[in-house]
Design a protein around this motif. Structure first.
Motif, PDB file in Angstrom:
ATOM      1  N   GLY A  97       0.740  -1.324   0.322  1.00 56.78           N
ATOM      2  CA  GLY A  97      -0.111   0.025   0.215  1.00 56.78           C
ATOM      3  C   GLY A  97       0.874   1.375  -0.145  1.00 56.78           C
ATOM      4  O   GLY A  97       2.107   1.199   0.047  1.00 56.78           O
ATOM      5  N   GLY A  98       0.307   2.369   0.036  1.00 56.97           N
ATOM      6  CA  GLY A  98       0.639   3.660  -0.050  1.00 56.97           C
ATOM      7  C   GLY A  98       0.632   4.669   1.381  1.00 56.97           C
ATOM      8  O   GLY A  98       0.839   4.089   2.227  1.00 56.97           O
ATOM      9  N   GLN A  99       0.127   5.942   1.172  1.00 58.11           N
ATOM     10  CA  GLN A  99      -0.019   6.563   2.198  1.00 58.11           C
ATOM     11  C   GLN A  99      -1.391   6.229   2.916  1.00 58.11           C
ATOM     12  O   GLN A  99      -0.987   7.128   4.012  1.00 58.11           O
ATOM     13  N   GLU A 100      -2.218   5.878   2.367  1.00 52.95           N
ATOM     14  CA  GLU A 100      -3.467   5.626   2.944  1.00 52.95           C
ATOM     15  C   GLU A 100      -3.514   4.487   3.958  1.00 52.95           C
ATOM     16  O   GLU A 100      -3.066   3.578   3.563  1.00 52.95           O
ATOM     17  N   ILE A 101      -4.141   4.639   4.980  1.00 54.88           N
ATOM     18  CA  ILE A 101      -4.473   3.233   5.647  1.00 54.88           C
ATOM     19  C   ILE A 101      -6.023   2.869   5.243  1.00 54.88           C
ATOM     20  O   ILE A 101      -7.051   3.371   5.535  1.00 54.88           O
ATOM     21  N   LEU A 102      -5.904   1.902   4.365  1.00 54.86           N
ATOM     22  CA  LEU A 102      -7.166   1.118   3.927  1.00 54.86           C
ATOM     23  C   LEU A 102      -7.219  -0.059   4.370  1.00 54.86           C
ATOM     24  O   LEU A 102      -6.345  -0.825   4.461  1.00 54.86           O
ATOM     25  N   ARG A 103      -8.396  -0.807   4.133  1.00 55.26           N
ATOM     26  CA  ARG A 103      -8.584  -2.195   4.631  1.00 55.26           C
ATOM     27  C   ARG A 103      -8.122  -2.754   3.276  1.00 55.26           C
ATOM     28  O   ARG A 103      -8.602  -2.650   2.169  1.00 55.26           O
ATOM     29  N   ARG A 104      -7.174  -3.649   3.402  1.00 50.57           N
ATOM     30  CA  ARG A 104      -6.651  -4.484   2.070  1.00 50.57           C
ATOM     31  C   ARG A 104      -6.525  -5.824   2.485  1.00 50.57           C
ATOM     32  O   ARG A 104      -6.451  -6.475   3.509  1.00 50.57           O
ATOM     33  N   ALA A 105      -6.504  -6.438   1.126  1.00 47.74           N
ATOM     34  CA  ALA A 105      -6.447  -8.154   1.226  1.00 47.74           C
ATOM     35  C   ALA A 105      -5.105  -8.490   1.741  1.00 47.74           C
ATOM     36  O   ALA A 105      -4.928  -9.374   2.428  1.00 47.74           O
ATOM     37  N   SER A 106      -3.879  -7.716   1.652  1.00 42.99           N
ATOM     38  CA  SER A 106      -2.837  -8.139   1.795  1.00 42.99           C
ATOM     39  C   SER A 106      -2.478  -8.459   3.140  1.00 42.99           C
ATOM     40  O   SER A 106      -1.799  -9.422   3.654  1.00 42.99           O
ATOM     41  N   CYS A 107      -3.130  -7.754   4.138  1.00 41.22           N
ATOM     42  CA  CYS A 107      -2.843  -8.256   5.653  1.00 41.22           C
ATOM     43  C   CYS A 107      -4.257  -8.150   6.108  1.00 41.22           C
ATOM     44  O   CYS A 107      -4.596  -6.772   6.060  1.00 41.22           O
ATOM     45  N   THR A 108      -4.660  -8.839   7.270  1.00 43.25           N
ATOM     46  CA  THR A 108      -5.915  -8.585   8.115  1.00 43.25           C
ATOM     47  C   THR A 108      -5.496  -9.064   9.249  1.00 43.25           C
ATOM     48  O   THR A 108      -4.664  -9.954   9.412  1.00 43.25           O
TER      49      THR A 108
END
Ligand code: ADP
Ligand code: MG
Length: 553
Positions: A97-108
Motif C-alpha cells: 500500500g501507499g500513504q493511506e490506511i485502507l482495509r486491504r487484502a494483503s494483511c488482515t
C-alpha cells in the motif's frame, strides 16, 4: 491441513509445471497454515496466490494492539509494510500500500488477534518443469521467515500506529460533533514530493491556521491539537497562482482516508462523504438529471434524463455533481484547475451580452447557496480567477505563500458593492433517484473473474473498459480492483435488482462491508484489493458505457 509441503515440493523436482496445481489447499507451516489458493499455469503467468494464516497464539500480538477496528486496520497496514520490507526476493509480492490506511487484502488482523498475510508467490520453474527444491526454499523457508520478521514488531513502533489510529478516530468524531466539514492541524505538511511520489515534501512549509478559523480538540494521545476548522456552507479558497491552493484542496480530498503516521496529513480530516468534482469531457453519462445546470439545449435533448457517449466539460461536471449527491455526498470539493469555467461562473458583462434564454448553462455560483442551505451540502472550492463566489461564500481563505489567511470580512465588504450580476436560479432541487437495469451490469454474462485493474486509471469489467482517470479520489491500484469486485458483488447478490435506487444499492454494499463482509464479498483470498468507499464505486458505475438506468417515480 496437509503435512510436509517441503517434501512434496522436493519430490516434484523436474516434473511438469502443471503438477504444482496438486498442491492447492492448506498446509501446516510451522506455527502457521499456508493456504495455496491459486496456482499459476506456467512460470510466466501472474504469480500464484498464497496466504499465511496465524492464529492469535502464533501471531503473538499484545491484546491492546488489536482492541478496536481502527487499531486492527492500522496494525494490518504496518504489518504488510514490514512484510514488504523484509522480503528478500521479488518472487514474493505483497501489496504494502501507499500513504493511506485502507482495509486491504494483503494483511488482515482479526478481532481475536489472528493475522493473515495474502500475497503473490512466483512458483519457480526450469523452463516448464518444476524447480521443486527452489520452491521448497521459497515457500517453506523464506516465506515463514519473512512473516516472522514482519510479526516481530517492536512495541514502540506499534504504539505509534495504534495511538495514531485512536487519535484520528477521536479527531473525526470531534470534527463532526463541532459541525465542521474538515480540519487541518497546525504543523501538517500538505505538499507532496511530486505528482508521482505521494510521500511528504519534507522541506515544505508547515500549515498554520489563522486565529479566526482556529479550533482546538483534545485527542487521547496527542493531547490538545489546534488547527483550521472548515465549517459547513460555501468555503472559497483564493490566492495567487502557486501559493498552495490546490495543494490544500488535495489534502482535503485525501482527508476522507486516514494516513500512515509521518505522512504529513496525519491530522487532516474531511467529512467521509466528501467528493472531488471535476470536468471530464468525453466521458459517458447515463440518464442523469442535470437540468438544474443545463437546460434548453439547442439540440432539444432532454436534460432531465441526460445521456451521452461524449460529454462536454460542463455537462460532465454537472453530471458529476448530481451523481455525487445521488450517492450521498455531503461535501463537494472543486478546483478551478480542473473545472469547466462556464459551469462555474457567468459574470455581469457576459450576462448582458448573452441573454439567459440563450445560455443553457446555469453556473454553480447560483446553486451552491441553495445546496448548502436547503440540502445541507457543503462546497469547498478553489477559485483564484473570479470574484463572483464572494457573493455566496460563508468564508474566504486566502493562501499566501502556503499560509492561510482569513479574508472573509474583506471579501464580504467587496461583495456589498454590486457588480450588476443577476442571480440565475431560484434554487436547487435534489434530482430524482435512478434505478439501474441489472442486465446492464450483470456479473454472469461476463463470466467469472473478469476484473482487471489498470492501476488507478482504468478498470476492465467483463468486456467493458471503464476510464476512471478523472476519479481523483481513487488513490491506490488495489482500490480499483476493490471497486470492480464491489460492483460484481452487488450484481451477484441481486442488490442491483431493477427496483432499488443507486443509493439503496450502495447502502447494502456499505452494510455488508461494515459487518466485516469483505472476505466473502470481495474474494480477498484470490486477489489484491483495497476496500473502496461507496463514492468511488458509484463514480465507476456511472462511467460504465453499458450502464442503463431509469428514474424512479
Ligand atoms: P496553486 O493551486 O495556488 O496554484 P499549488 O497548490 O499547485 O498552487 O502549489 C504550487 C507549488 O507549491 C506546488 O509545486 C506545490 O507542491 C508547492 N507547495 C504547495 N504547498 C506547499 C507548502 N506548504 N510547502 C512547500 N511547497 C508547497
Ligand atoms: Mg491550483
Amino acid at each position: 491441513p496437509r503435512h510436509d509441503l517441503s517434501n512434496e515440493l522436493t519430490a516434484l523436482e523436474g516434473t511438469s509445471y502443471g503438477r504444482y496445481k496438486s498442491l492447492r489447499g492448506k498446509w501446516w507451516a510451522g506455527p502457521a497454515i499456508l493456504d495455496i489458493s491459486r496456482v499459476q499455469s506456467d512460470p510466466y503467468a501472474p504469480p500464484s496466490r498464497v496466504a499465511l494464516e496465524f492464529d492469535a497464539e502464533a501471531a503473538d500480538l499484545l491484546e491492546d494492539w488489536y482492541a478496536t477496528p481502527e487499531r486492527r486496520r492500522a496494525l494490518a497496514v504496518l504489518l504488510a509494510k514490514r512484510f514488504r520490507k523484509a522480503c528478500p526476493t521479488r518472487d514474493l509480492r505483497i501489496d504494502g500500500g501507499g500513504q493511506e490506511i485502507l482495509r486491504r487484502a494483503s494483511c488482515t488482523v482479526g478481532a481475536d488477534g489472528s493475522v493473515v498475510f495474502r500475497l503473490g508467490a512466483q512458483f519457480p520453474g526450469h523452463g516448464r518443469r518444476i524447480a521443486g527444491r527452489q520452491a521448497a526454499r521459497l515457500l517453506c523457508e523464506i516465506l515463514p521467515d519473512v512473516a516472522d520478521e514482519a510479526l516481530s514488531v517492536p512495541e514502540d513502533d506499534v504504539l505509534v500506529w495504534t495511538r495514531h489510529a485512536d487519535d484520528v478516530k477521536a479527531l473525526r468524531e470531534s470534527v463532526a460533533a463541532a459541525g465542521l466539514v474538515a480540519f487541518v492541524a497546525d504543523g501538517s505538511m500538505l505538499a507532496r514530493r511530486s505528482g508521482v511520489d505521494q510521500r511528504p515534501l519534507e522541506s515544505g512549509v508547515p500549515f498554520k491556521s489563522p486565529d479566526s478559523l482556529a479550533v482546538e480538540f483534545e485527542l487521547p494521545h496527542a493531547g490538545a491539537v489546534r488547527g483550521m476548522g472548515i465549517g459547513p456552507g460555501v468555503t472559497l479558497i483564493v490566492g495567487g497562482g502557486f501559493h498552495g491552493k490546490s495543494t490544500l484542496l488535495r489534502a482535503l480530498e485525501s482527508g476522507v482516508w486516514d494516513h500512515i503516521p509521518g505522512d504529513g496529513r496525519d491530522l487532516v480530516v474531511a467529512d467521509r462523504s466528501a467528493v472531488k468534482i471535476r470536468a471530464e469531457d468525453g466521458r459517458a453519462v447515463t440518464g442523469v438529471d442535470v437540468h438544474a445546470f443545463v437546460d434548453h439545449l439547442p439540440s432539444g435533448d432532454d436534460t432531465r434524463h441526460f445521456t451521452t457517449e461524449n460529454a462536454s466539460g460542463s455537462t460532465s461536471q454537472a453530471a458529476a455533481v448530481v451523481e455525487a449527491l445521488e450517492a450521498g455526498a455531503k461535501a463537494l470539493l472543486i478546483d478551478e484547475d480542473t473545472a469547466a469555467t462556464n459551469l462555474m461562473i457567468r459574470d455581469a458583462r457576459m450576462q448582458e451580452l448573452v441573454a439567459k434564454d440563450r445560455e443553457p448553462l446555469t453556473p454553480l455560483v447560483d446553486l451552491v447557496r441553495s445546496m448548502a442551505d436547503e440540502h445541507g451540502v457543503a462546497t469547498i472550492l478553489v477559485m483564484g480567477g473570479s470574484g463572483d463566489y464572494m457573493d455566496v461564500a460563508d468564508r474566504v481563505i486566502l493562501m499566501d505563500a502556503y499560509r492561510p489567511e482569513d479574508v472573509t470580512e474583506r471579501a464580504k465588504a467587496l461583495a456589498a458593492k454590486p457588480t450588476g450580476r443577476q442571480v440565475e436560479a431560484e434554487g436547487f432541487r435534489m434530482p430524482r433517484a435512478r434505478v439501474i437495469d441489472p442486465r446492464s451490469v450483470s456479473s454472469e454474462s461476463r463470466g467469472k473473474q473478469k476484473i482487471k485493474a489498470g492501476g488507478t486509471d482504468g478498470l476492465r469489467f467483463g468486456e467493458s473498459d471503464v476510464d476512471v482517470r478523472s476519479v481523483e479520489q481513487i488513490t491506490d491500484p488495489a482500490m480499483t480492483t476493490g471497486i470492480g469486485l464491489a460492483i460484481e458483488a452487488a450484481a451477484r447478490h441481486g442488490w442491483i435488482d431493477g427496483e432499488s435506487t443507486v443509493a439503496e444499492v450502495l447502502d447494502r454494499l456499505d452494510e455488508a462491508l461494515d459487518a466485516g463482509g469483505e472476505e466473502e464479498l470481495l474474494r480477498i483470498r484470490d486477489i489484491d484489493l483495497a476496500v473502496p468507499r461507496r463514492h468511488e464505486v458509484a463514480a465507476t458505475l456511472n462511467r460504465m458505457r453499458e450502464l442503463r438506468v431509469r428514474q424512479s417515480e
